[in-house]
Design a protein around this motif. Structure first.
Motif, short mmCIF file in Angstrom:
data_model
loop_
_atom_site.label_atom_id
_atom_site.label_comp_id
_atom_site.label_asym_id
_atom_site.label_seq_id
_atom_site.Cartn_x
_atom_site.Cartn_y
_atom_site.Cartn_z
N LYS A 1 0.83 -1.21 0.00
CA LYS A 1 0.00 0.00 0.00
C LYS A 1 0.87 1.25 0.00
CE LYS A 1 -3.76 -2.01 2.79
NZ LYS A 1 -4.45 -1.90 4.10
N PHE A 2 1.88 1.25 0.86
CA PHE A 2 2.71 2.45 1.01
C PHE A 2 3.76 2.55 -0.10
CE2 PHE A 2 0.73 1.88 5.09
CZ PHE A 2 0.34 3.17 5.40
N GLU A 3 4.16 1.42 -0.68
CA GLU A 3 5.02 1.46 -1.86
C GLU A 3 4.33 2.25 -2.97
OE1 GLU A 3 7.89 -0.08 -3.03
OE2 GLU A 3 8.53 -1.37 -1.39
N ALA A 4 3.02 2.00 -3.15
CA ALA A 4 2.28 2.61 -4.24
C ALA A 4 2.14 4.12 -4.07
CB ALA A 4 0.90 1.96 -4.34
N MET A 5 2.26 4.61 -2.84
CA MET A 5 2.07 6.04 -2.58
C MET A 5 3.38 6.78 -2.33
SD MET A 5 -1.33 6.06 -0.14
CE MET A 5 -0.73 4.96 1.14
N ALA A 6 4.52 6.10 -2.47
CA ALA A 6 5.81 6.64 -2.03
C ALA A 6 6.14 8.02 -2.60
CB ALA A 6 6.94 5.66 -2.36
N ALA A 7 5.84 8.23 -3.87
CA ALA A 7 6.23 9.48 -4.52
C ALA A 7 5.52 10.70 -3.94
CB ALA A 7 5.96 9.39 -6.02
N GLU A 8 4.45 10.48 -3.18
CA GLU A 8 3.64 11.61 -2.70
C GLU A 8 3.95 12.03 -1.26
OE1 GLU A 8 -0.44 11.95 -3.84
OE2 GLU A 8 -0.32 10.17 -5.11
N TRP A 9 5.00 11.47 -0.66
CA TRP A 9 5.27 11.73 0.75
C TRP A 9 5.36 13.22 1.08
CZ3 TRP A 9 4.65 9.37 5.10
CH2 TRP A 9 4.63 7.97 5.13
N ARG B 192 17.42 3.51 5.70
CA ARG B 192 17.69 2.11 5.37
C ARG B 192 16.41 1.38 4.97
NH1 ARG B 192 21.10 0.55 10.86
NH2 ARG B 192 22.45 2.43 10.89
N HIS B 193 16.50 0.59 3.91
CA HIS B 193 15.40 -0.31 3.55
C HIS B 193 15.59 -1.60 4.34
CE1 HIS B 193 13.73 -3.51 0.68
NE2 HIS B 193 12.74 -3.04 1.40
N LEU C 218 22.19 12.18 20.96
CA LEU C 218 21.16 11.16 21.08
C LEU C 218 21.01 10.42 19.75
CD1 LEU C 218 18.32 13.03 23.02
CD2 LEU C 218 20.02 11.43 23.94
N LYS C 219 20.91 9.10 19.84
CA LYS C 219 20.72 8.27 18.65
C LYS C 219 19.25 7.85 18.59
CE LYS C 219 22.96 4.67 15.98
NZ LYS C 219 24.09 3.74 15.91
N VAL C 220 18.59 8.21 17.49
CA VAL C 220 17.14 8.02 17.36
C VAL C 220 16.85 7.12 16.17
CG1 VAL C 220 14.93 9.18 16.97
CG2 VAL C 220 16.69 10.28 18.38
N LEU C 221 15.96 6.15 16.37
CA LEU C 221 15.51 5.28 15.29
C LEU C 221 14.05 5.58 14.99
CD1 LEU C 221 15.75 2.84 13.36
CD2 LEU C 221 15.14 1.37 15.31
N ASP C 222 13.77 5.89 13.73
CA ASP C 222 12.41 6.13 13.26
C ASP C 222 11.98 4.93 12.43
OD1 ASP C 222 10.00 7.17 12.41
OD2 ASP C 222 10.87 8.77 11.18
N ILE C 223 11.17 4.03 13.05
CA ILE C 223 10.73 2.81 12.37
C ILE C 223 9.48 3.14 11.55
CG2 ILE C 223 9.96 0.44 12.66
CD1 ILE C 223 11.32 0.39 15.37
N GLY C 224 9.49 2.71 10.29
CA GLY C 224 8.40 3.08 9.40
C GLY C 224 8.48 4.55 9.06
N CYS C 225 9.69 4.99 8.70
CA CYS C 225 9.98 6.41 8.55
C CYS C 225 9.29 7.04 7.35
CB CYS C 225 11.48 6.63 8.43
SG CYS C 225 12.23 5.83 6.97
N GLY C 226 8.83 6.23 6.39
CA GLY C 226 8.20 6.79 5.21
C GLY C 226 9.14 7.73 4.48
N ALA D 258 10.18 -0.72 5.60
CA ALA D 258 10.09 -1.96 4.85
C ALA D 258 9.67 -1.72 3.40
CB ALA D 258 9.10 -2.92 5.51
N ALA D 259 9.11 -0.54 3.11
CA ALA D 259 8.71 -0.20 1.75
C ALA D 259 9.90 0.42 1.02
CB ALA D 259 7.52 0.76 1.78
N GLU D 260 10.46 -0.33 0.08
CA GLU D 260 11.72 0.07 -0.56
C GLU D 260 11.64 1.42 -1.25
OE1 GLU D 260 15.15 -1.90 -3.47
OE2 GLU D 260 13.20 -2.89 -3.23
#
Length: 247
Positions: A15-23, A115-116, A65-73, A93-95
């Motif tokens: 779903k999110f792969e299909a919308m990637a260009a619009e972030w 990172r992917h 501070l080291k911060v991880l943004d999971i599902g960063c879009g 996870a969406a390349e």
């Protein structure tokens, strides 16, 4: 990325792969996140500052501070946190999201490590973080409890986990599914699965099972008159955000 990762739901990733260009289009398919972002950013920065004794008025208050943004879009949260001085890793996870995020960050002069990969891929390394942000993602994973445990495992002792999602009740169905997807057309129909929404009590139970201390939760409430979101101590009926700490 390990395609066998247990918490990844391939249909949700698609779903999110299909919308990637619009972030980064504030009037595109991610318009709801652009509208919500100032509200959730207020919560995120306030909780980080409180946990680590930082002054948000100081230059680069999150330096060190080291911060991880999971599902960063596309990096809607990664970028403002990086501007505050944090060393940010954005994982998705969406390349297709990753090159969009990288290009935008470079144009802004920001050094963000995008990172992917899945969160589990990072757990397999020795890398650990002061802050893990998992915003608007737990309702899209295949195993919410396993995902919460992964987030906890990625934290250093004393680290902070920030998690936001959608409550599951008739009001959230009307607002997020009927309103946002079918009437307002802010999101493509089918973006959310109401059955996968998580109540605040369910999320708190999941987080406590990981061994984290659940320390705070707030609602994020949309005002249709001002067309803005605000934090609420009482109204967690639709969108809400939480903070938890690793002992």
């Amino acid at each position: 990325m390990d395609k066998t990762t247990k918490t990844i739901d391939p249909a949700e990733v698609a779903k999110f792969e299909a919308m990637a260009a619009e972030w980064w289009d504030p009037n595109g398919k991610f318009k709801p996140l652009h509208m919500l972002n100032p509200c959730r950013l207020d919560y995120v920065t306030g909780q980080i500052a409180q946990q680590f004794g930082r002054d948000l008025k100081a230059p680069a208050p999150f330096a060190g501070l080291k911060v991880l943004d999971i599902g960063c879009g596309g990096g809607l949260l990664s970028e403002p946190v990086a501007r505050l001085g944090a060393d940010v890793v954005g994982a998705d996870a969406a390349e297709r999201n990753i090159p969009v995020a990288r290009l935008h960050a470079e144009a802004q002069g920001l050094a963000i490590d995008y990172r992917h990969c899945a969160a589990e891929d990072i757990v397999a390394t020795d890398e650990r973080f002061d802050v893990v942000m998992a915003l608007e993602i737990i309702e899209h994973v295949a195993d919410p409890q396993g995902f919460a445990q992964t987030c906890a495992d990625l934290l250093k002792p004393g680290g902070l986990m920030l998690c936001s999602t959608l409550n599951r009740n008739p009001k959230s169905y009307m607002m997020a599914i009927v309103g946002a997807e079918r009437i307002m057309r802010w999101l493509p129909v089918g973006t959310h699965d109401w059955a996968k929404f998580v109540t605040p009590d369910e999320l708190e139970t999941m987080i406590r099972r990981t061994g984290l201390d659940f320390v705070d939760r707030k609602g994020m409430v949309f005002n249709p008159i001002t067309w803005r979101w605000k934090l609420s101590d009482r109204d967690l009926s639709v969108n809400y955000i939480t903070a938890s700490v690793k002992r």
